[in-house]
Design a protein around this motif. Structure first.
Motif, PDB file in Angstrom:
ATOM      1  N   ASP A 190      32.311  42.868  42.980  1.00 55.24           N
ATOM      2  CA  ASP A 190      32.780  43.103  41.619  1.00 55.24           C
ATOM      3  C   ASP A 190      33.653  44.351  41.537  1.00 55.24           C
ATOM      4  O   ASP A 190      34.615  44.391  40.763  1.00 55.24           O
ATOM      5  CB  ASP A 190      31.588  43.233  40.666  1.00 55.24           C
ATOM      6  CG  ASP A 190      31.986  43.070  39.214  1.00 55.24           C
ATOM      7  OD1 ASP A 190      32.595  42.026  38.879  1.00 55.24           O
ATOM      8  OD2 ASP A 190      31.707  43.971  38.399  1.00 55.24           O
ATOM      9  N   ILE A 191      33.329  45.363  42.326  1.00 50.71           N
ATOM     10  CA  ILE A 191      34.176  46.560  42.368  1.00 50.71           C
ATOM     11  C   ILE A 191      35.569  46.196  42.880  1.00 50.71           C
ATOM     12  O   ILE A 191      36.587  46.635  42.330  1.00 50.71           O
ATOM     13  CB  ILE A 191      33.532  47.642  43.259  1.00 50.71           C
ATOM     14  CG1 ILE A 191      32.269  48.195  42.588  1.00 50.71           C
ATOM     15  CG2 ILE A 191      34.519  48.777  43.543  1.00 50.71           C
ATOM     16  CD1 ILE A 191      31.480  49.150  43.461  1.00 50.71           C
ATOM     17  N   ALA A 192      35.600  45.376  43.927  1.00 47.27           N
ATOM     18  CA  ALA A 192      36.897  44.931  44.461  1.00 47.27           C
ATOM     19  C   ALA A 192      37.653  44.105  43.427  1.00 47.27           C
ATOM     20  O   ALA A 192      38.874  44.252  43.261  1.00 47.27           O
ATOM     21  CB  ALA A 192      36.683  44.121  45.739  1.00 47.27           C
ATOM     22  N   ALA A 193      36.927  43.235  42.694  1.00 44.28           N
ATOM     23  CA  ALA A 193      37.575  42.425  41.659  1.00 44.28           C
ATOM     24  C   ALA A 193      38.121  43.307  40.544  1.00 44.28           C
ATOM     25  O   ALA A 193      39.218  43.055  40.023  1.00 44.28           O
ATOM     26  CB  ALA A 193      36.573  41.413  41.087  1.00 44.28           C
ATOM     27  N   ALA A 194      37.379  44.350  40.174  1.00 43.63           N
ATOM     28  CA  ALA A 194      37.841  45.272  39.128  1.00 43.63           C
ATOM     29  C   ALA A 194      39.091  46.018  39.585  1.00 43.63           C
ATOM     30  O   ALA A 194      40.035  46.217  38.803  1.00 43.63           O
ATOM     31  CB  ALA A 194      36.734  46.259  38.766  1.00 43.63           C
ATOM     32  N   ALA A 195      39.112  46.426  40.855  1.00 39.08           N
ATOM     33  CA  ALA A 195      40.284  47.127  41.379  1.00 39.08           C
ATOM     34  C   ALA A 195      41.514  46.220  41.361  1.00 39.08           C
ATOM     35  O   ALA A 195      42.620  46.650  40.978  1.00 39.08           O
ATOM     36  CB  ALA A 195      40.012  47.611  42.806  1.00 39.08           C
ATOM     37  N   LEU A 196      41.339  44.965  41.743  1.00 39.86           N
ATOM     38  CA  LEU A 196      42.453  44.023  41.706  1.00 39.86           C
ATOM     39  C   LEU A 196      42.877  43.718  40.275  1.00 39.86           C
ATOM     40  O   LEU A 196      44.069  43.521  40.002  1.00 39.86           O
ATOM     41  CB  LEU A 196      42.067  42.728  42.424  1.00 39.86           C
ATOM     42  CG  LEU A 196      41.985  42.819  43.953  1.00 39.86           C
ATOM     43  CD1 LEU A 196      41.478  41.505  44.537  1.00 39.86           C
ATOM     44  CD2 LEU A 196      43.340  43.173  44.559  1.00 39.86           C
ATOM     45  N   ALA A 197      41.915  43.678  39.350  1.00 36.08           N
ATOM     46  CA  ALA A 197      42.256  43.450  37.948  1.00 36.08           C
ATOM     47  C   ALA A 197      43.095  44.607  37.400  1.00 36.08           C
ATOM     48  O   ALA A 197      44.041  44.387  36.629  1.00 36.08           O
ATOM     49  CB  ALA A 197      40.988  43.273  37.126  1.00 36.08           C
ATOM     50  N   ILE A 198      42.763  45.831  37.796  1.00 35.83           N
ATOM     51  CA  ILE A 198      43.577  46.981  37.387  1.00 35.83           C
ATOM     52  C   ILE A 198      45.002  46.821  37.919  1.00 35.83           C
ATOM     53  O   ILE A 198      45.987  47.029  37.189  1.00 35.83           O
ATOM     54  CB  ILE A 198      42.954  48.294  37.902  1.00 35.83           C
ATOM     55  CG1 ILE A 198      41.643  48.594  37.160  1.00 35.83           C
ATOM     56  CG2 ILE A 198      43.935  49.461  37.737  1.00 35.83           C
ATOM     57  CD1 ILE A 198      40.887  49.782  37.717  1.00 35.83           C
ATOM     58  N   LEU A 199      45.110  46.452  39.186  1.00 34.87           N
ATOM     59  CA  LEU A 199      46.431  46.249  39.784  1.00 34.87           C
ATOM     60  C   LEU A 199      47.191  45.136  39.069  1.00 34.87           C
ATOM     61  O   LEU A 199      48.403  45.244  38.828  1.00 34.87           O
ATOM     62  CB  LEU A 199      46.272  45.921  41.267  1.00 34.87           C
ATOM     63  CG  LEU A 199      47.541  45.905  42.117  1.00 34.87           C
ATOM     64  CD1 LEU A 199      48.245  47.254  42.066  1.00 34.87           C
ATOM     65  CD2 LEU A 199      47.191  45.536  43.560  1.00 34.87           C
ATOM     66  N   LEU A 200      46.473  44.076  38.700  1.00 31.88           N
ATOM     67  CA  LEU A 200      47.098  42.961  37.977  1.00 31.88           C
ATOM     68  C   LEU A 200      47.633  43.416  36.625  1.00 31.88           C
ATOM     69  O   LEU A 200      48.768  43.093  36.247  1.00 31.88           O
ATOM     70  CB  LEU A 200      46.077  41.839  37.790  1.00 31.88           C
ATOM     71  CG  LEU A 200      46.505  40.670  36.890  1.00 31.88           C
ATOM     72  CD1 LEU A 200      47.655  39.910  37.537  1.00 31.88           C
ATOM     73  CD2 LEU A 200      45.324  39.746  36.620  1.00 31.88           C
ATOM     74  N   VAL A 201      46.821  44.166  35.885  1.00 36.78           N
ATOM     75  CA  VAL A 201      47.244  44.645  34.571  1.00 36.78           C
ATOM     76  C   VAL A 201      48.473  45.544  34.695  1.00 36.78           C
ATOM     77  O   VAL A 201      49.446  45.410  33.942  1.00 36.78           O
ATOM     78  CB  VAL A 201      46.095  45.398  33.875  1.00 36.78           C
ATOM     79  CG1 VAL A 201      46.585  46.083  32.598  1.00 36.78           C
ATOM     80  CG2 VAL A 201      44.953  44.441  33.534  1.00 36.78           C
ATOM     81  N   VAL A 202      48.434  46.457  35.652  1.00 30.93           N
ATOM     82  CA  VAL A 202      49.548  47.388  35.842  1.00 30.93           C
ATOM     83  C   VAL A 202      50.829  46.641  36.200  1.00 30.93           C
ATOM     84  O   VAL A 202      51.897  46.872  35.619  1.00 30.93           O
ATOM     85  CB  VAL A 202      49.200  48.431  36.919  1.00 30.93           C
ATOM     86  CG1 VAL A 202      50.440  49.253  37.297  1.00 30.93           C
ATOM     87  CG2 VAL A 202      48.098  49.361  36.431  1.00 30.93           C
ATOM     88  N   ARG A 203      50.730  45.718  37.151  1.00 34.22           N
ATOM     89  CA  ARG A 203      51.934  45.024  37.619  1.00 34.22           C
ATOM     90  C   ARG A 203      52.488  44.054  36.589  1.00 34.22           C
ATOM     91  O   ARG A 203      53.720  43.957  36.427  1.00 34.22           O
ATOM     92  CB  ARG A 203      51.617  44.287  38.922  1.00 34.22           C
ATOM     93  CG  ARG A 203      51.446  45.212  40.106  1.00 34.22           C
ATOM     94  CD  ARG A 203      51.402  44.443  41.413  1.00 34.22           C
ATOM     95  NE  ARG A 203      51.288  45.334  42.564  1.00 34.22           N
ATOM     96  CZ  ARG A 203      51.211  44.917  43.825  1.00 34.22           C
ATOM     97  NH1 ARG A 203      51.241  43.618  44.091  1.00 34.22           N
ATOM     98  NH2 ARG A 203      51.116  45.779  44.811  1.00 34.22           N
TER      99      ARG A 203
END
Length: 223
Positions: A190-203
């Motif tokens: 879930d931590i990895a998913a949250a990190a990727l979600a942050i990257l998704l939002v930013v990009r």
């Protein structure tokens, strides 16, 4: 589409990223609490019988795990609301960029997360359509980030729910240990998913800003 206009997703995106960061923090707390459960597994098992009481150490471990679970739930719900509102904002913007680029109706931005079975793939499809519609004109779509984020999201939510049930039904030391290890693994995913979600939002937010600057887009309001 009548009434559709561009609006900046920047503030919502920043708020979503902050809350996603908090989700990761609560996951770290849950991993620490899960380790406490792992260390006191035999004592927790000894306290599950009729009339039995938990040792102070086992009680503390179980209490910390419960508190961590509550913090995870509250943070996850708050983050989910803001994330979906941000997704709705970028979806509306994407309709300005490309009105015919969406395979799901706008209502699925919200309903896709809660309708059984549909929630396994509709949100991903909505995000992919927004991603493609917000990219540079003529650029080939690349979906690696979206697909990896969605895969980890499905794994973390599915396994997390299953492990919570296993923990609630555990009666032996080994069952508590197994549940604790698997819960910690689910929280790490879930931590990895949250990190990727942050990257998704930013990009995705950046893609829309760059699309507006590149033009030509009829902008009635951006702010």
């Amino acid at each position: 589409m009548s009434g559709t206009r561009l609006r900046s997703p920047l503030l919502l995106g920043r708020t979503a990223c902050a809350l996603l960061g908090l989700v990761a923090v609560t996951d770290l707390l849950a991993i620490g609490a899960g380790y406490g459960v792992y260390r006191t597994a035999d004592e927790l098992a000894a306290g599950t019988g009729v009339g039995a009481t938990l040792s102070p150490r086992a009680f503390r471990a179980d209490h910390l795990y419960s508190v961590a679970g509550v913090l995870q739930t509250v943070t996850w719900l708050a983050c989910g609301v803001v994330f979906v509102v941000w997704l709705h904002r970028v979806r509306v913007n994407a309709e300005v960029f490309r009105p015919d680029g969406h395979s799901k109706a706008r209502a699925w931005v919200f309903a896709g997360w809660v309708v059984p079975l549909a929630n396994f793939w509709f949100p991903r499809r909505v995000v992919l359509d927004v991603w493609d519609s917000s990219g540079p004109l003529g650029a080939p779509p690349r979906h690696g980030l979206v697909n990896l984020w969605w895969t980890l999201w499905l794994v973390s939510t599915g396994v997390g729910r299953l492990m919570a049930d296993l923990y609630a039904s555990a009666a032996t030391g080994q069952e508590f240990r197994d549940a604790a290890v698997q819960m910690m693994a689910a929280d790490a995913v879930d931590i990895a998913a949250a990190a990727l979600a942050i990257l998704l939002v930013v990009r995705l937010t950046r893609r829309q800003q760059e699309r507006v600057l590149a033009g030509p887009v009829f902008v009635t309001a951006l702010g």
